[in-house]
Write a protein that holds these residues in place. Structure first.
Motif, short mmCIF file in Angstrom:
data_model
loop_
_atom_site.label_atom_id
_atom_site.label_comp_id
_atom_site.label_asym_id
_atom_site.label_seq_id
_atom_site.Cartn_x
_atom_site.Cartn_y
_atom_site.Cartn_z
N ILE A 118 14.18 -19.45 71.83
CA ILE A 118 13.67 -19.50 70.38
C ILE A 118 13.32 -18.28 69.92
N CYS A 119 14.68 -17.35 68.54
CA CYS A 119 14.75 -15.98 68.89
C CYS A 119 13.56 -15.34 67.75
N VAL A 120 12.71 -14.39 68.18
CA VAL A 120 11.92 -13.49 67.70
C VAL A 120 12.43 -12.39 67.44
N PHE A 121 11.58 -12.56 66.15
CA PHE A 121 11.94 -10.84 65.63
C PHE A 121 10.71 -10.57 64.97
N CYS A 122 10.57 -9.03 65.21
CA CYS A 122 8.99 -8.04 65.48
C CYS A 122 9.14 -7.28 65.11
N GLY A 123 8.15 -6.36 65.58
CA GLY A 123 8.50 -4.77 64.92
C GLY A 123 9.24 -3.98 65.96
N SER A 124 10.07 -2.94 65.64
CA SER A 124 10.20 -1.46 66.81
C SER A 124 9.41 -0.83 66.68
N SER A 125 8.23 -0.99 66.12
CA SER A 125 7.03 0.31 66.42
C SER A 125 5.83 -0.86 67.08
N PRO A 126 4.98 -0.34 67.37
CA PRO A 126 3.89 -1.16 68.38
C PRO A 126 2.98 -1.14 66.88
N GLY A 127 3.13 -1.26 65.93
CA GLY A 127 1.39 -0.70 64.86
C GLY A 127 0.93 0.07 65.30
N ASN A 128 -0.68 -0.23 64.31
CA ASN A 128 -1.75 0.70 64.37
C ASN A 128 -2.63 0.48 65.58
N ARG A 129 -2.30 -1.15 65.45
CA ARG A 129 -3.71 -1.57 66.28
C ARG A 129 -3.30 -1.55 67.41
N PRO A 130 -4.55 -2.08 68.91
CA PRO A 130 -3.42 -2.25 69.90
C PRO A 130 -3.43 -3.80 70.18
N MET A 157 24.93 -13.59 66.16
CA MET A 157 24.56 -14.01 67.25
C MET A 157 23.44 -15.02 67.61
N MET A 158 22.66 -14.15 67.12
CA MET A 158 21.08 -14.47 67.63
C MET A 158 20.50 -15.95 66.74
N GLY A 159 21.26 -16.37 65.96
CA GLY A 159 20.81 -17.53 65.54
C GLY A 159 21.83 -18.60 66.05
N VAL A 160 22.90 -18.38 66.84
CA VAL A 160 24.40 -19.56 67.33
C VAL A 160 23.38 -19.54 68.81
N LEU A 161 22.97 -18.24 68.89
CA LEU A 161 22.19 -18.72 70.62
C LEU A 161 20.98 -19.39 70.65
N SER A 162 20.01 -19.77 69.38
CA SER A 162 19.13 -19.42 68.78
C SER A 162 18.22 -21.20 68.99
N ASP A 163 17.04 -21.98 68.61
CA ASP A 163 16.85 -23.66 68.52
C ASP A 163 16.19 -22.95 67.38
N ALA A 164 15.35 -22.04 67.16
CA ALA A 164 14.18 -22.06 66.18
C ALA A 164 14.43 -20.36 65.80
N PHE A 165 13.13 -19.58 65.04
CA PHE A 165 13.11 -18.74 64.58
C PHE A 165 11.47 -18.15 64.73
N LEU A 166 11.47 -17.40 64.92
CA LEU A 166 9.90 -16.93 65.32
C LEU A 166 9.50 -15.63 64.12
N SER A 167 9.07 -15.45 63.09
CA SER A 167 8.70 -13.94 62.94
C SER A 167 6.90 -13.21 63.50
N LEU A 168 7.12 -12.65 63.99
CA LEU A 168 5.81 -11.97 64.58
C LEU A 168 5.70 -10.15 63.28
N PRO A 169 4.56 -10.04 63.57
CA PRO A 169 4.90 -8.57 62.24
C PRO A 169 5.38 -7.79 62.67
N GLY A 170 6.25 -7.20 61.67
CA GLY A 170 7.18 -6.29 62.06
C GLY A 170 7.84 -5.13 60.40
#
Ligand code: AMP
Length: 186
Positions: A4-16, A93-106
């Motif tokens: 699974i390919c996960v997309f998410c922030g390169s920042s940590p966000g303002n809340r833990p 390449m992320m698309g080729v190697l993955s069977d699904a995609f998941l986006s977290l906050p970012g």
């Protein structure tokens, strides 16, 4: 489903809570024996995600463009780190190697990646499901806007349905696993 390919922030966000979410996602992916494919960075939610998957014994493949090696601090402890030339090559390449995609906050990088993977499905380039984790309402406005693209006739219901929206990582991962099994070539 193996990866699974996960997309998410390169920042940590303002809340833990955001870092906590990324850690939960990494652990839950590893517990499901899925290989995590992600952008290869050690910063922000991306780093927290990868560290948690590795700590839970998971396989993690990072794909990072040369130009971001320093800015996103390439994670040198991964199962595999692939260095590519461009952002486009990374996404491909992320698309080729993955069977699904998941986006977290970012931020906008995450949004770019989410829309590209989802729009590839709309064009029939793959049948891999996409998931959007609407954690604590972070994507409420985006989800409302996506409903508008439907009601205003700019998107077909079957394409909208290819993006699964959930509020908890575990159940959303299980939905993506089920969707991937139903579209996998027999
Ligand atoms: P962000 O959500 O903006 O923190 O970015 C998440 C990831 O998306 C990071 O690895 C960024 O390097 C990447 N990214 C940023 N801009 C783009 C873009 N135009 N195309 C593809 N990826 C991007």
């Amino acid at each position: 489903m193996r990866s699974i390919c996960v997309f998410c922030g390169s920042s940590p966000g303002n809340r833990p809570e955001y870092v906590g979410l990324a850690r939960d996602a990494g652990r839950l992916i590893a517990e499901r024996q899925l290989t995590l494919i992600y952008g290869g960075g050690k910063v922000g939610l991306m780093g927290a995600l990868a560290d948690a998957a590795l700590a839970a014994g998971g396989r993690v493949i990072g794909i990072i463009p040369q130009m971001l090696l320093e800015r996103e601090v390439a994670h040198r402890g991964l199962t595999d780190l692939r260095i590519v030339s461009t952002l486009s090559e990374r996404k491909f390449m992320m698309g080729v190697l993955s069977d699904a995609f998941l986006s977290l906050p970012g931020g906008i990088g995450t949004l770019d990646e989410l829309f590209e993977a989802w729009s590839w499905a709309q064009l029939g380039l793959h049948k891999k499901p996409s998931g959007l984790l609407n954690f604590q309402g972070y994507y409420d406005h985006l989800v409302q806007f996506l409903d508008l693209t439907l009601s205003e006739g700019f998107q077909r219901p079957e394409h909208r349905a290819a993006l699964q929206v959930g509020t908890e990582v575990g159940p959303l991962l299980d939905q993506l696993i089920a969707a991937s099994q139903s579209t996998a070539p027999k």
